[in-house]
Design an enzyme around this catalytic site. Structure first.
Site, PDB file in Angstrom:
ATOM      1  N   GLY A  55      95.478  16.156 114.673  1.00 26.90           N
ATOM      2  CA  GLY A  55      95.430  16.219 113.075  1.00 26.90           C
ATOM      3  C   GLY A  55      96.235  14.701 112.851  1.00 26.90           C
ATOM      4  CB  ALA A  56      97.086  11.984 114.882  1.00 21.64           C
ATOM      5  N   GLY A  91      96.346  13.084 109.302  1.00 27.01           N
ATOM      6  CA  GLY A  91      96.820  14.023 108.144  1.00 27.01           C
ATOM      7  C   GLY A  91      98.036  13.688 107.594  1.00 27.01           C
ATOM      8  N   PRO A 101     105.275  28.967 111.192  1.00 25.55           N
ATOM      9  CG  PRO A 101     105.081  31.160 110.466  1.00 25.55           C
ATOM     10  CD  PRO A 101     105.760  30.527 111.631  1.00 25.55           C
ATOM     11  CG  HIS A 153     102.029  24.949  99.136  1.00 22.47           C
ATOM     12  ND1 HIS A 153     102.577  26.195  98.850  1.00 22.47           N
ATOM     13  CD2 HIS A 153     102.684  24.414 100.147  1.00 22.47           C
ATOM     14  CE1 HIS A 153     103.377  26.553  99.992  1.00 22.47           C
ATOM     15  NE2 HIS A 153     103.252  25.388 100.703  1.00 22.47           N
ATOM     16  CG  HIS A 154      99.957  19.378  98.539  1.00 27.09           C
ATOM     17  ND1 HIS A 154      98.636  19.385  98.924  1.00 27.09           N
ATOM     18  CD2 HIS A 154     100.680  19.748  99.636  1.00 27.09           C
ATOM     19  CE1 HIS A 154      98.858  19.576 100.279  1.00 27.09           C
ATOM     20  NE2 HIS A 154      99.918  19.942 100.584  1.00 27.09           N
ATOM     21  CE  LYS A 166      99.253  26.179 101.912  1.00 33.20           C
ATOM     22  NZ  LYS A 166      99.138  25.776 103.239  1.00 33.20           N
ATOM     23  N   GLY A 225     101.081  29.861 104.808  1.00 35.96           N
ATOM     24  CA  GLY A 225     101.705  30.624 106.088  1.00 35.96           C
ATOM     25  C   GLY A 225     103.084  30.998 105.938  1.00 35.96           C
ATOM     26  CB  THR A 226     106.027  29.637 104.084  1.00 39.15           C
ATOM     27  OG1 THR A 226     105.698  28.474 104.697  1.00 39.15           O
ATOM     28  CG2 THR A 226     107.614  30.033 103.985  1.00 39.15           C
TER      29      THR A 226
HETATM   30  N1  LIG Z   1     104.343  24.584 109.354  1.00 37.00           N
HETATM   31  C1  LIG Z   1     104.749  24.059 108.221  1.00 37.00           C
HETATM   32  O1  LIG Z   1     105.875  23.831 108.211  1.00 37.00           O
HETATM   33  C2  LIG Z   1     103.727  23.224 107.573  1.00 37.00           C
HETATM   34  C3  LIG Z   1     104.317  22.370 106.508  1.00 37.00           C
HETATM   35  C4  LIG Z   1     103.033  21.584 105.914  1.00 37.00           C
HETATM   36  C5  LIG Z   1     101.966  22.087 106.100  1.00 37.00           C
HETATM   37  N2  LIG Z   1     101.508  22.844 107.147  1.00 37.00           N
HETATM   38  C6  LIG Z   1     100.159  22.970 107.471  1.00 37.00           C
HETATM   39  O2  LIG Z   1      99.771  22.033 108.209  1.00 37.00           O
HETATM   40  C7  LIG Z   1      98.255  22.084 108.376  1.00 37.00           C
HETATM   41  C8  LIG Z   1      97.769  20.391 107.955  1.00 37.00           C
HETATM   42  O3  LIG Z   1      98.490  19.810 106.554  1.00 37.00           O
HETATM   43  P1  LIG Z   1      98.171  18.586 106.209  1.00 37.00           P
HETATM   44  O4  LIG Z   1      98.914  18.635 104.675  1.00 37.00           O
HETATM   45  O5  LIG Z   1      98.861  17.705 107.162  1.00 37.00           O
HETATM   46  O6  LIG Z   1      96.703  18.435 106.174  1.00 37.00           O
HETATM   47  P2  LIG Z   1      95.851  17.123 106.174  1.00 37.00           P
HETATM   48  O7  LIG Z   1      94.576  17.668 105.547  1.00 37.00           O
HETATM   49  O8  LIG Z   1      96.514  15.980 105.564  1.00 37.00           O
HETATM   50  O9  LIG Z   1      95.696  16.894 107.588  1.00 37.00           O
HETATM   51  C9  LIG Z   1      94.670  17.569 108.348  1.00 37.00           C
HETATM   52  C10 LIG Z   1      94.209  16.668 109.649  1.00 37.00           C
HETATM   53  O10 LIG Z   1      93.637  17.141 110.575  1.00 37.00           O
HETATM   54  C11 LIG Z   1      92.351  16.669 110.945  1.00 37.00           C
HETATM   55  N3  LIG Z   1      91.679  17.774 111.497  1.00 37.00           N
HETATM   56  C12 LIG Z   1      90.656  18.756 111.048  1.00 37.00           C
HETATM   57  N4  LIG Z   1      90.223  19.388 112.091  1.00 37.00           N
HETATM   58  C13 LIG Z   1      90.438  18.870 113.134  1.00 37.00           C
HETATM   59  C14 LIG Z   1      90.283  19.093 114.538  1.00 37.00           C
HETATM   60  N5  LIG Z   1      89.380  20.020 114.997  1.00 37.00           N
HETATM   61  N6  LIG Z   1      90.867  18.416 115.610  1.00 37.00           N
HETATM   62  C15 LIG Z   1      91.566  17.298 115.370  1.00 37.00           C
HETATM   63  N7  LIG Z   1      92.125  17.069 113.849  1.00 37.00           N
HETATM   64  C16 LIG Z   1      91.391  17.829 113.071  1.00 37.00           C
HETATM   65  C17 LIG Z   1      91.956  16.229 109.596  1.00 37.00           C
HETATM   66  O11 LIG Z   1      90.759  15.220 109.758  1.00 37.00           O
HETATM   67  C18 LIG Z   1      93.064  15.727 108.947  1.00 37.00           C
HETATM   68  O12 LIG Z   1      93.449  14.369 109.207  1.00 37.00           O
HETATM   69  C19 LIG Z   1      97.676  22.787 106.964  1.00 37.00           C
HETATM   70  O13 LIG Z   1      97.235  24.006 107.681  1.00 37.00           O
HETATM   71  C20 LIG Z   1      99.133  23.081 106.134  1.00 37.00           C
HETATM   72  O14 LIG Z   1      99.046  24.375 105.442  1.00 37.00           O
HETATM   73  C21 LIG Z   1     102.713  23.406 107.791  1.00 37.00           C
END
Ligand SMILES: NC(=O)c1ccc[n+]([C@@H]2O[C@H](COP(=O)([O-])OP(=O)(O)OC[C@H]3O[C@@H](n4cnc5c(N)ncnc54)[C@H](O)[C@@H]3O)[C@@H](O)[C@H]2O)c1
Length: 249
Positions: free
Chosen positions: A8-9, A11, A104, A133-134, A137, A143-144
């Protein structure tokens, strides 16, 4: 040097993580994988640890692939409920050599809020969670919020608390929120938020509100780096940043 693959690099969280990893002296982002890329890139460059910030419907398959290829995984992606966690335990088997750390929330403030909420839970009749959240999402509740509700429910059960009072008999549009482990959770999606959460406790003649705000994704990065450093020394499934931080869980 710990060799890390970021899934998800491209994102929001993935790109912030790549920058934080590359800025750390002891970590290196050797693979950046997004939706169009093959996971084989992870083993091709000899990554030891993967960091998953993808989507709830993709993360479990990524964890499975990593476990099968002997790669430790830190999972930041939302949606790891008890059923998915059990699937991860089953994948890891009886004597795991690979570590899977599901987090989470990576921010220290959010982790402490969850602990304070669990401490307060037995003392109040009522409790509800509001998470903000924004609007980009894709999943709700966060998850939190799910983890917070579960910790509150566990603390209330241990104290044999009576059910949360609520006289509502008509709610056709779900205005009372989702029930997670019996705790009402309300999700707000609005431009301007990154990630915020309030836990509101109610007792006779008083309320207690605990609130945490992540104003910037930078707030998650110290936790992300701590988790990446810790995961290889923790075979099996670990849940929550509190397990790898010097705060009591
Ligand atoms: N644990 C935490 O503290 C925390 C904090 C913020 C967000 N999150 C969670 O992290 C996740 C990502 O959030 P974000 O805001 O970066 O989302 P985002 O949509 O900006 O990024 C997700 C990325 O994953 C890619 N992706 C989708 N499916 C994929 C796959 N099968 N293989 C590889 N890449 C894939 C997408 O193309 C995208 O670039 C969400 O589930 C969010 O709720 C967790």
């Amino acid at each position: 040097m710990i060799r890390v693959a970021v899934l998800g690099a491209k994102g929001r969280m993935g790109s912030a993580s790549v920058a934080a990893i590359d800025a750390a002296d002891d970590l290196e982002a050797v693979a950046q994988v997004d939706i169009a890329d093959s996971l084989d890139a992870i083993t091709a460059v000899g990554a030891e640890v993967a960091l998953d910030f993808t989507q709830p419907d993709a993360a479990l398959a990524n964890v499975r692939w990593c476990v099968e290829h002997g790669i430790h995984v830190v999972v930041g992606t939302s949606g790891f409920d008890e059923a998915k966690l059990q699937e991860v335990r089953d994948l890891l088997g009886g004597s795991p050599t690979v570590g899977v750390l599901v987090v989470p929330n990576f921010s220290i403030g959010a982790v402490l809020l969850m602990q304070f909420a669990a401490t307060a839970a037995p003392y109040f009749e009522s409790v509800e969670i509001v998470e903000m959240h924004h609007p980009d999402k894709v999943d709700a509740p966060s998850g939190t919020a799910v983890r917070t509700a579960e910790l509150i429910a566990k603390a209330r059960d241990a104290a044999r608390a009576a059910p949360i009072p609520d006289a509502t008999t008509t709610d056709p549009d779900g205005a009372r929120g989702a029930k997670v482990a019996g705790v009402p959770v309300h999700a707000i999606r609005a431009r301007g938020y990154v990630a915020s959460q309030e836990v509101v406790f109610g007792g006779v003649g008083e309320t207690l509100t605990l609130r945490h705000d992540s104003h910037d994704r930078e707030s998650f990065m110290p936790g992300v780096l701590t988790a990446l450093r810790a995961v290889s020394s923790r075979p099996g499934l670990t849940v929550g940043l509190e397990s790898v931080l010097p705060v009591s869980g």
